[in-house]
Every structure is written in C-alpha cells, then in structure tokens.
Design an enzyme around this catalytic site. Structure first.
Site, PDB file in Angstrom:
ATOM      1  N   ARG A  65     -17.036 -13.015 -22.509  1.00  0.00           N
ATOM      2  CA  ARG A  65     -16.188 -12.261 -23.441  1.00  0.00           C
ATOM      3  C   ARG A  65     -16.531 -12.611 -24.886  1.00  0.00           C
ATOM      4  O   ARG A  65     -16.575 -11.735 -25.756  1.00  0.00           O
ATOM      5  CB  ARG A  65     -14.712 -12.562 -23.154  1.00  0.00           C
ATOM      6  CG  ARG A  65     -13.754 -11.711 -23.976  1.00  0.00           C
ATOM      7  CD  ARG A  65     -12.351 -11.764 -23.407  1.00  0.00           C
ATOM      8  NE  ARG A  65     -11.450 -10.918 -24.196  1.00  0.00           N
ATOM      9  CZ  ARG A  65     -10.440 -11.374 -24.929  1.00  0.00           C
ATOM     10  NH1 ARG A  65     -10.182 -12.676 -24.972  1.00  0.00           N
ATOM     11  NH2 ARG A  65      -9.679 -10.550 -25.610  1.00  0.00           N
ATOM     12  N   HIS A  69     -17.749  -9.895 -27.642  1.00  0.00           N
ATOM     13  CA  HIS A  69     -17.058  -9.718 -28.917  1.00  0.00           C
ATOM     14  C   HIS A  69     -17.975 -10.024 -30.093  1.00  0.00           C
ATOM     15  O   HIS A  69     -17.839  -9.414 -31.158  1.00  0.00           O
ATOM     16  CB  HIS A  69     -15.820 -10.622 -28.974  1.00  0.00           C
ATOM     17  CG  HIS A  69     -14.627 -10.049 -28.271  1.00  0.00           C
ATOM     18  ND1 HIS A  69     -13.395  -9.926 -28.860  1.00  0.00           N
ATOM     19  CD2 HIS A  69     -14.487  -9.554 -27.010  1.00  0.00           C
ATOM     20  CE1 HIS A  69     -12.539  -9.381 -28.001  1.00  0.00           C
ATOM     21  NE2 HIS A  69     -13.178  -9.155 -26.866  1.00  0.00           N
ATOM     22  N   ASN A  96      -9.442 -10.754 -31.871  1.00  0.00           N
ATOM     23  CA  ASN A  96     -10.162 -11.943 -31.404  1.00  0.00           C
ATOM     24  C   ASN A  96      -9.276 -13.162 -31.189  1.00  0.00           C
ATOM     25  O   ASN A  96      -9.755 -14.200 -30.733  1.00  0.00           O
ATOM     26  CB  ASN A  96     -11.277 -12.307 -32.402  1.00  0.00           C
ATOM     27  CG  ASN A  96     -12.479 -11.394 -32.287  1.00  0.00           C
ATOM     28  OD1 ASN A  96     -12.754 -10.833 -31.223  1.00  0.00           O
ATOM     29  ND2 ASN A  96     -13.199 -11.223 -33.388  1.00  0.00           N
TER      30      ASN A  96
END
Length: 330
Positions: A65, A69, A96
């Site tokens: 992840r 991101h 985030n």
C-alpha cells in the site's frame, strides 16, 4: 580526399548512432542495477522485511500500500516517506494518514542496513520497491524481479495528494480514468486491487453502505445480507470506534491469494470500489477469471505492479540518493 571525407562521415554517423542508442537506454529501469555497486542489496532488504513481518503482521499489507500511494503521487520516488516538521509532507495528507507505520519503519530500517554496506548508492525508492516485492512473496504471493535505478524525489507536499488516489466510493469509470493516467489498463487496475487480499479498512470508508446508501435502500443491495449484518455489528452507526479495522478478505487476511475476488463474487466486497469490479458488466469477467484461477491473478498482478513501478520515476541525474529516507539531503 573524397575517401577521407567519406570515412569521417561514416565515423560521425557511427558515433551519433551510438550516442542515440545510449540516450534511449539511459534513464530506464533495469534489473540488477546495483550488481557492481551494491551486489547484496536485495538480500539485505529481504532480511529486514522478513524480520519486520515476524514482529508485526501488519507489515504484509503496509508495504504494498505504501508503494502504491507513493507511485501515484509524484511517481515512485519515495516522496511519501518524507517527514516534515510542519506537517505538510505527502504522508500528512488526509488520504495518507491511515498508512501503517510498519511500512515506513521497514523502509527506514532497510535503508540504514544498506547504507552501512553501500553508503550513498541505493535510493529509498528502490528499497521500497524491493520491500514491497519481498513481503508479497513472504505472505504467499508471487515473486518477481524488480526493475531498479530509481532516484529519490525532491518534492513532498500534502497539497499534491488530493485527487491522485482512488476513493472508496469510486465507480469503474472513475477507477479506470485514474489508472489510465499512468498507463495502467483496466486489467492492471483489477489486479492491483487484489492487494486488498491482505489489507484492512476503517469503518468510515464503508459505513455509508450500511446505513445511508440511498433513500430507497439504506443498505447497499449489492452487499450479501449476512455480511452486511456482520459489518454492522463491528461498525455501529452510533459511537463507532475509529480504531476498528476490518479485513478486506476475512477468510485469509494474512495470506496473499485470490480469495479477495471470490468474496466479490459472493457480494462480500468491503468497499464500493471493490464490489463494483464485479457488479459492473465491463469488469465482471476479469474478476470471475481471477476468482476461478489464482495463477491468472498472480501473472496479471506481477505485470501490473511492474508497470506501477515505472510510473513517474526519476533516473540518471534527476532527484537524489537520500542518506535518510525521511528527509531530503539538503
């Protein structure tokens, strides 16, 4: 004289051709980029990842992840790892804030271990790409060769994140539009969504599907009714616990497999952006294929994450090689 001029022209053409070929190759990611400058980098990173995963199982979903991101904002340049004393770096953006600390910690520790052997050689961006690959393999997913040669970015701003990452309520068209900006196809998008097989989500990302989906149907009708009741029991409408997280794949939440797609077929996709991959006719067949054939999913996932790893990379003299992943060199 004419012969001499001809030979000079030929020499010039060969030189120009050689320069052109070199220019095309320069800046591209390649496997074994550190073969001569830091030959043990992959084994060093894998050891750190293995140790961290044994200490904290959340490392499994955290690293892929974090990589995702990072790549969708400013490219794969480790800009998401930068810490700002003013709280205005990428990692501080609302989208985030839910990134697991174990992902950041793993990259930071791996960088320290690599720096001890090969100071100033390996970028944080490459370490993140390697760490994501390693943890996927360690939790049962496919392994693959990572293309390397990224350099670390010089920009990390919270304000640049909005609109760059998919939302939990995105429909298929919105997902495709976002991914296509990065040369990622619908199949790539569906395959990368499969990383949710080891992921978790907070209640606020899907509670609207349980209590306020539409005026005519408070509960999203695409949700399996028993699954909806289970989600309600974990995420009550009044006084929900913000610390509660639920697995995208409750059957094997710590194993990288294709059960995520089987859940979609059964109406047990946690987010709207998950379930829509099955309910939309344009993507349904791919979900069914991945649900029925784990090997197809693995192959598609490797293809997609390699393409993801090329998004917006800095190479050559661009960016820098950070000494500390959490801060710029100057």
């Amino acid at each position: 004289m004419e012969m001499e001029l001809m030979m000079r022209r030929i020499a010039f053409m060969v030189l120009f051709s050689s320069f052109a070929i070199t220019s095309k190759v320069e800046g591209r990611l390649v496997e074994n980029f550190y073969k001569l400058t830091c030959p043990n980098v992959e084994s060093i990173v894998k050891q750190i990842v293995t140790t961290k995963l044994a200490q904290a199982s959340t490392t499994g979903p955290a690293l892929p992840r974090l990589f995702f991101h990072d790549c969708l904002v400013e490219g794969c340049d480790a800009s998401v790892i930068i810490s700002s004393p003013n709280g205005d770096a990428e990692k501080d953006a609302l989208d985030n804030l839910s990134l697991e600390g174990d992902g950041f910690d793993t990259v930071t520790k791996a960088k320290q271990a690599v720096e001890a052997v090969c100071p100033g050689v390996v970028s944080c961006a490459d370490i993140l790409a390697l760490a994501a690959r390693d943890v996927i393999g360690l939790v049962g997913g496919p392994t693959y060769n990572v293309e390397l040669g990224r350099r670390d970015g010089l920009v990390s701003k919270a304000s640049s994140v909005e609109g760059k990452l998919p939302k939990a309520n995105f429909n298929l068209n919105q997902l495709n539009a976002m991914f296509s900006q990065h040369n990622l196809s619908q199949t790539d998008m569906i395959a990368l969504s499969g990383a949710h097989t080891v992921g978790f989500s907070h209640c606020n990302q899907f509670s609207n599907r349980l209590y306020s989906f539409s005026p005519s149907s408070p509960v999203d009708p695409t949700l399996d009714s028993n699954y909806a009741q289970h989600l309600k029991s974990q995420c009550p409408q009044s006084n929900p616990n913000p610390d509660v997280v639920l697995a995208f794949d409750p059957q094997t939440p710590s194993t990288f497999d294709n059960l995520y797609y089987k859940d979609l077929v059964s109406g047990k996709g946690l987010l709207s952006s998950d379930q829509v991959l099955f309910t939309d006719p344009a993507s349904k067949s791919t979900v069914v294929k991945f649900a029925n054939h784990g090997n197809y999913f693995n192959v598609a996932f490797v293809t997609a994450i390699k393409k993801l790893g090329r998004v917006g990379v800095k190479t050559g003299n661009q960016g820098e090689i950070r000494r500390d992943c959490t801060r710029f060199n100057s």
